[in-house]
Design a protein around this motif. Structure first.
Motif, PDB file in Angstrom:
ATOM      1  N   UNK A  94     -13.244   5.248 -10.848  1.00  0.00           N
ATOM      2  CA  UNK A  94     -13.610   6.121 -11.957  1.00  0.00           C
ATOM      3  C   UNK A  94     -13.816   7.556 -11.486  1.00  0.00           C
ATOM      4  N   UNK A  95     -14.611   7.724 -10.456  1.00  0.00           N
ATOM      5  CA  UNK A  95     -14.916   9.068  -9.961  1.00  0.00           C
ATOM      6  C   UNK A  95     -13.650   9.766  -9.473  1.00  0.00           C
ATOM      7  N   UNK A  96     -12.826   9.053  -8.718  1.00  0.00           N
ATOM      8  CA  UNK A  96     -11.607   9.661  -8.169  1.00  0.00           C
ATOM      9  C   UNK A  96     -10.657  10.105  -9.276  1.00  0.00           C
ATOM     10  N   UNK A 218      -7.634   3.165 -15.521  1.00  0.00           N
ATOM     11  CA  UNK A 218      -6.435   3.876 -15.939  1.00  0.00           C
ATOM     12  C   UNK A 218      -6.249   3.922 -17.440  1.00  0.00           C
ATOM     13  N   UNK A 219      -6.709   2.901 -18.146  1.00  0.00           N
ATOM     14  CA  UNK A 219      -6.542   2.864 -19.608  1.00  0.00           C
ATOM     15  C   UNK A 219      -7.410   3.896 -20.323  1.00  0.00           C
ATOM     16  N   UNK A 220      -8.412   4.457 -19.640  1.00  0.00           N
ATOM     17  CA  UNK A 220      -9.321   5.398 -20.288  1.00  0.00           C
ATOM     18  C   UNK A 220      -8.611   6.677 -20.708  1.00  0.00           C
ATOM     19  N   UNK A 221      -7.496   6.985 -20.075  1.00  0.00           N
ATOM     20  CA  UNK A 221      -6.757   8.205 -20.415  1.00  0.00           C
ATOM     21  C   UNK A 221      -6.220   8.143 -21.835  1.00  0.00           C
ATOM     22  N   UNK A 222      -5.757   6.944 -22.248  1.00  0.00           N
ATOM     23  CA  UNK A 222      -5.245   6.755 -23.611  1.00  0.00           C
ATOM     24  C   UNK A 222      -5.243   5.259 -23.893  1.00  0.00           C
ATOM     25  N   UNK A 223      -6.223   4.816 -24.674  1.00  0.00           N
ATOM     26  CA  UNK A 223      -6.458   3.379 -24.875  1.00  0.00           C
ATOM     27  C   UNK A 223      -5.236   2.617 -25.339  1.00  0.00           C
ATOM     28  N   UNK A 224      -4.596   3.105 -26.380  1.00  0.00           N
ATOM     29  CA  UNK A 224      -3.468   2.375 -26.938  1.00  0.00           C
ATOM     30  C   UNK A 224      -2.208   2.542 -26.095  1.00  0.00           C
ATOM     31  N   UNK A 242      -4.165   5.794 -10.455  1.00  0.00           N
ATOM     32  CA  UNK A 242      -5.587   5.660 -10.111  1.00  0.00           C
ATOM     33  C   UNK A 242      -5.743   5.285  -8.629  1.00  0.00           C
ATOM     34  N   UNK A 243      -4.932   4.361  -8.164  1.00  0.00           N
ATOM     35  CA  UNK A 243      -4.993   3.964  -6.754  1.00  0.00           C
ATOM     36  C   UNK A 243      -4.664   5.144  -5.846  1.00  0.00           C
ATOM     37  N   UNK A 244      -3.688   5.951  -6.242  1.00  0.00           N
ATOM     38  CA  UNK A 244      -3.341   7.146  -5.464  1.00  0.00           C
ATOM     39  C   UNK A 244      -4.504   8.138  -5.422  1.00  0.00           C
ATOM     40  N   UNK A 245      -5.198   8.280  -6.543  1.00  0.00           N
ATOM     41  CA  UNK A 245      -6.380   9.146  -6.578  1.00  0.00           C
ATOM     42  C   UNK A 245      -7.460   8.639  -5.629  1.00  0.00           C
ATOM     43  N   UNK A 246      -7.607   7.335  -5.531  1.00  0.00           N
ATOM     44  CA  UNK A 246      -8.593   6.746  -4.622  1.00  0.00           C
ATOM     45  C   UNK A 246      -8.229   7.035  -3.169  1.00  0.00           C
ATOM     46  N   UNK A 247      -6.928   7.038  -2.871  1.00  0.00           N
ATOM     47  CA  UNK A 247      -6.479   7.404  -1.520  1.00  0.00           C
ATOM     48  C   UNK A 247      -6.745   8.882  -1.273  1.00  0.00           C
ATOM     49  N   UNK A 248      -6.440   9.719  -2.276  1.00  0.00           N
ATOM     50  CA  UNK A 248      -6.602  11.169  -2.152  1.00  0.00           C
ATOM     51  C   UNK A 248      -8.033  11.550  -1.801  1.00  0.00           C
ATOM     52  N   UNK A 249      -8.998  10.833  -2.378  1.00  0.00           N
ATOM     53  CA  UNK A 249     -10.403  11.163  -2.136  1.00  0.00           C
ATOM     54  C   UNK A 249     -11.071  10.209  -1.144  1.00  0.00           C
ATOM     55  N   UNK A 254      -4.411   4.227   3.008  1.00  0.00           N
ATOM     56  CA  UNK A 254      -3.016   4.267   2.581  1.00  0.00           C
ATOM     57  C   UNK A 254      -2.354   2.899   2.660  1.00  0.00           C
ATOM     58  N   UNK A 255      -2.647   2.123   3.696  1.00  0.00           N
ATOM     59  CA  UNK A 255      -1.996   0.817   3.833  1.00  0.00           C
ATOM     60  C   UNK A 255      -2.399  -0.133   2.703  1.00  0.00           C
ATOM     61  N   UNK A 256      -3.622  -0.007   2.202  1.00  0.00           N
ATOM     62  CA  UNK A 256      -4.041  -0.822   1.056  1.00  0.00           C
ATOM     63  C   UNK A 256      -3.268  -0.426  -0.194  1.00  0.00           C
ATOM     64  N   UNK A 257      -3.042   0.890  -0.364  1.00  0.00           N
ATOM     65  CA  UNK A 257      -2.264   1.366  -1.499  1.00  0.00           C
ATOM     66  C   UNK A 257      -0.855   0.792  -1.473  1.00  0.00           C
ATOM     67  N   UNK A 258      -0.258   0.753  -0.292  1.00  0.00           N
ATOM     68  CA  UNK A 258       1.106   0.242  -0.161  1.00  0.00           C
ATOM     69  C   UNK A 258       1.214  -1.204  -0.629  1.00  0.00           C
ATOM     70  N   UNK A 259       0.156  -1.987  -0.415  1.00  0.00           N
ATOM     71  CA  UNK A 259       0.156  -3.394  -0.813  1.00  0.00           C
ATOM     72  C   UNK A 259      -0.199  -3.535  -2.290  1.00  0.00           C
ATOM     73  N   UNK A 260      -1.294  -2.892  -2.704  1.00  0.00           N
ATOM     74  CA  UNK A 260      -1.798  -3.057  -4.062  1.00  0.00           C
ATOM     75  C   UNK A 260      -0.835  -2.527  -5.123  1.00  0.00           C
ATOM     76  N   UNK A 261      -0.163  -1.439  -4.836  1.00  0.00           N
ATOM     77  CA  UNK A 261       0.697  -0.818  -5.838  1.00  0.00           C
ATOM     78  C   UNK A 261       1.919  -1.660  -6.169  1.00  0.00           C
ATOM     79  N   UNK A 262       2.235  -2.634  -5.332  1.00  0.00           N
ATOM     80  CA  UNK A 262       3.387  -3.503  -5.569  1.00  0.00           C
ATOM     81  C   UNK A 262       3.044  -4.702  -6.457  1.00  0.00           C
TER      82      UNK A 262
END
Length: 753
Positions: A94-96, A218-224, A242-249, A254-262
């Motif tokens: 959320x914060x990221x 991620x749905x908070x940006x636009x519910x529908x 959202x996952x990329x934002x978590x990496x950014x901050x 990064x290796x977790x992002x590579x797995x989770x994003x798939x």
């Protein structure tokens, strides 16, 4: 020219003067607007005292016997949690994504807000973003926005900024996150992270994985637009942002992002909509009971509880795992039965060929009545109801949108069979499964609590119970022969089936009841007497006024399924009937007890232990060798089971009562329109129409060790006296002289005393 002189010359230019004046006016306008908002010119702002006691509407939760959430009653679907319940990666996501400097600002991020004013307001750049912080969003969630002409966006932003700063003065950052997560709207009209987690992943928020948490944030940006139920791919893309934002901050490597994003979006959607989800008829019945209960109870401050806003917790007796199995069993059987039912009529189906039936149905329809009140003629109304349009209709193969008229729709629903099923604990009456119909979205009428149908042969055990209780021996023999009762319009009850029966054969009570012999049931009824049978039924907890006529022996009485189930419980509860109940306790949102409910067990014994054991042995024979033997032969059930099938006149109703030591189950199948029955007894008899639901249900229970306490339970061995009294030939044939001089068919009066 010196710089000072140049500056003076520049400032004296007209356009420069007007520019500064314009900027000053704008600044003064915003300052004036801000203070006018602060002082309440655009509506009173919440004070710090108001904000200190924020009270949000909360959904009432309905929990099963294992405290699993099975439903809610709400205006806004919201369930609050404490800060400790939020997983760390949820907060980080959320914060990221929404407010990277959340822990640094005082509620308003001035840099972001300035960007909004310049780009969004002055330059009309819609892609500039909202410049909003978590606290500003919380202010908007709590108090909403109002429409103001011309400067509406500015007024709302200023109001939210003032409220946000006051919130920051009162609450810690953790408190703000807690309030935010409990109030923020998610897709499908869902408020709060706990409700969203339950709805989309069928789990508590504290158990959300990183991917699940990122998806919901991620749905908070636009519910529908980012609703994962409707738009899986775009929701996946937004989750990865959202996952990329978590990496950014630096909240995620990064290796977790590579797995989770798939990973794909894997929902376990669990709607708490009133019309869908598990046990909708049960939840509706609980709601009706709660409304009456809460009307008689007030809070400590003497105000009334609100079912939809006060966040109550309602604990029920239902076992949601058993309920799912029961619903699966019902759907599996009714799907096939409906097909056979329609095929049996072929082209001569009453819902198409019987014009009088269809016309009567049309005239009962609410649209017909409305148009009639408006003065339209019958033909005009028919013309109106014949207009075709796209309508969603129920089908066992899956709901479909069809271009049909209202009359077409009525014909469609006329042919559909419906059902009712209830399973309770015999010693308490606690409801474990409850099916009021085939689909609550289309059929609101509850066949467990509202319906009264003729019970057919399920009434016969009550007749035999009265007989044994009044001294009749189990080995008493009665002839199969038909008898005409001349004082009841020469009524001659007969047995179902096409084959001609030998009138010189005599059955014991066990043989007669286990094979559901009509002629003998009426003879036993005549022997005992109408008053004694009716009195016996009252002792069993059935309150319905019964017809005082011989046909009562064959179940012409219309009795509620719930009462019938409670009466049958007496055979497993030492002669004590029970009242099926659903609610065990009600708590307020803080866990304080509001009300508690105990089983309602009939204190007086309806019959003796001897009668109970005899009747159980007879009903066991019904399953082992009688009308319910397909439980053994077709479905392979080896459980200890006693039971009774039931079929009413013209095959309008099919029944089955299944008794196991720790569960009483009653099923009914029929058409909601009493004019439509099954085409044949072979199809409509209780053994074929209702029994299979019980059979499939128990097959599923047997396959799950969780229900061993039910499926592996055993009946107690009957008393030696009972075994001795039942030890006789089940049938015997009249001797030669009786056959020679006796009459096959007798004419006699039925006892009226």
């Amino acid at each position: 020219m010196p710089f000072k002189t140049k500056l003076t010359t520049f400032l004296k230019k007209k356009w420069v003067k007007f520019s500064f004046i314009g900027i000053g006016v704008i600044i003064l306008f915003f300052i004036g607007l801000y203070f006018s908002i602060y002082l309440g010119a655009f509506g009173k702002l919440p004070t710090k005292e108001d904000l200190s006691s924020i009270k949000q509407e909360e959904a009432t939760q309905v929990l099963d016997s294992n405290k699993k959430l099975i439903g809610k009653y709400y205006i806004y679907d919201r369930q609050p949690l404490e800060f400790e319940d939020f997983p760390e990666h949820l907060i980080q996501a959320l914060v990221a994504t929404e407010d990277a400097r959340f822990y640094e600002h005082d509620g308003v991020d001035n840099v972001s807000l300035g960007r909004v004013f310049i780009k969004s307001i002055l330059l009309r750049d819609k892609s500039a973003g909202g410049g909003s912080t978590i606290t500003l969003q919380l202010a908007k969630n709590l108090f909403g926005r109002k429409h103001y002409p011309i400067v509406g966006i500015i007024v709302n932003k200023f109001k939210e900024a003032i409220i946000a700063k006051r919130i920051e003065d009162i609450y810690s950052k953790n408190d703000i996150l807690t309030l935010y997560f409990n109030t923020v709207p998610f897709p499908d009209n869902t408020y709060g992270i706990e409700s969203a987690a339950q709805k989309f992943f069928n789990k508590s928020a504290k158990k959300l994985t990183k991917n699940e948490a990122a998806l919901l944030v991620g749905t908070l940006k636009a519910n529908n637009y980012y609703n994962p139920r409707l738009h899986e791919e775009r929701c996946k893309e937004r989750r990865n942002v959202v996952l990329n934002q978590m990496v950014k901050y630096n909240y995620l490597p990064q290796d977790s992002l590579n797995v989770l994003s798939k990973h794909d979006v894997n929902l376990s959607y669990h709607s708490f909509n009133h019309d869908v989800g598990i046990a909708p008829y049960f939840r509706e019945q609980v709601k009706q009971e709660l409304t009456q209960i809460l009307d008689s109870i007030n809070k400590a401050d003497d105000t009334e509880y609100n079912l939809y806003k006060d966040g109550l917790k309602v604990y029920t007796t239902l076992n949601s795992d058993m309920q799912r199995l029961a619903e699966e069993a019902m759907a599996s059987h009714l799907t096939k039965l409906q097909t056979a039912f329609e095929a049996s009529y072929g082209k001569n189906s009453p819902w198409k060929k019987n014009s009088a039936l269809l016309e009567a149905t049309i005239k009962k329809h609410k649209t017909y009545k409305i148009l009639k009140e408006k003065g339209l003629s019958h033909q005009q109304i028919i013309d109106s109801l014949s207009v075709k349009r796209d309508i969603e209709v129920f089908n066992w193969e899956g709901d479909t949108i069809q271009n049909i008229s209202t009359i077409d729709s009525l014909q469609h629903y006329l042919k559909l069979l419906n059902t009712g099923m209830l399973a309770i604990e015999p010693k308490t009456g606690a409801i474990k499964t409850y099916i009021g119909g085939i689909d609550y979205r289309y059929f609101k009428y509850d066949h467990v609590s509202q319906s009264e149908r003729q019970v057919g042969s399920t009434f016969k055990p009550f007749v035999y119970t009265a007989a044994i209780e009044n001294g009749m021996k189990p080995c008493t023999y009665f002839s199969l022969s038909e008898v005409t009762y001349k004082n009841y319009d020469n009524w001659t009850p007969s047995n179902s089936g096409s084959k001609e029966e030998d009138p010189y054969i005599n059955y014991t009570l066990e043989k007669a009841l286990s094979n559901s012999i009509n002629t003998i049931a009426v003879k036993v009824f005549n022997e005992v007497g109408i008053p004694k049978v009716i009195n016996q039924v009252k002792k069993l907890g059935i309150t319905k006024t019964l017809p005082e006529e011989p046909s009562l022996a064959l179940g012409v009485a219309e009795i509620n399924l719930k009462e019938l189930t409670g009466a049958y419980a007496s055979y497993l509860n030492n002669g004590h009937s029970v009242k099926p109940y659903a609610i065990t306790r009600i708590e307020d949102k803080h866990g304080n007890l509001i009300a508690e409910f105990k089983p309602e067990i009939n204190k007086s014994e309806a019959f003796s232990d001897y009668t109970k054991e005899v009747m159980l042995e007879i009903m066991k024979a019904t399953v082992n060798s009688g009308t319910a033997s397909r439980l053994r032969n077709t479905y392979g059930l080896t459980n200890d089971i006693a039971g009774k099938t039931g079929t009413t006149q013209n095959n309008k109703d099919g029944w089955f009562v299944g008794l196991t030591p720790n569960l009483v189950t009653v099923t009914w199948v029929g058409n909601d329109n009493h004019s439509i029955g099954f085409k044949s007894t072979g199809l409509g008899q209780g053994a074929n129409s209702a029994l299979p639901i019980f059979a499939k249900f128990y097959q599923k229970l047997n396959a799950n060790t969780e229900f061993n306490s039910i499926t592996k339970s055993r009946f107690n061995k009957p008393d030696s006296k009972v075994i001795e009294d039942l030890n006789c030939e089940p049938e015997k044939r009249d001797g030669f002289l009786k056959r020679l001089f006796g009459k096959k068919n007798k004419i006699k009066n039925f006892k009226v005393e």
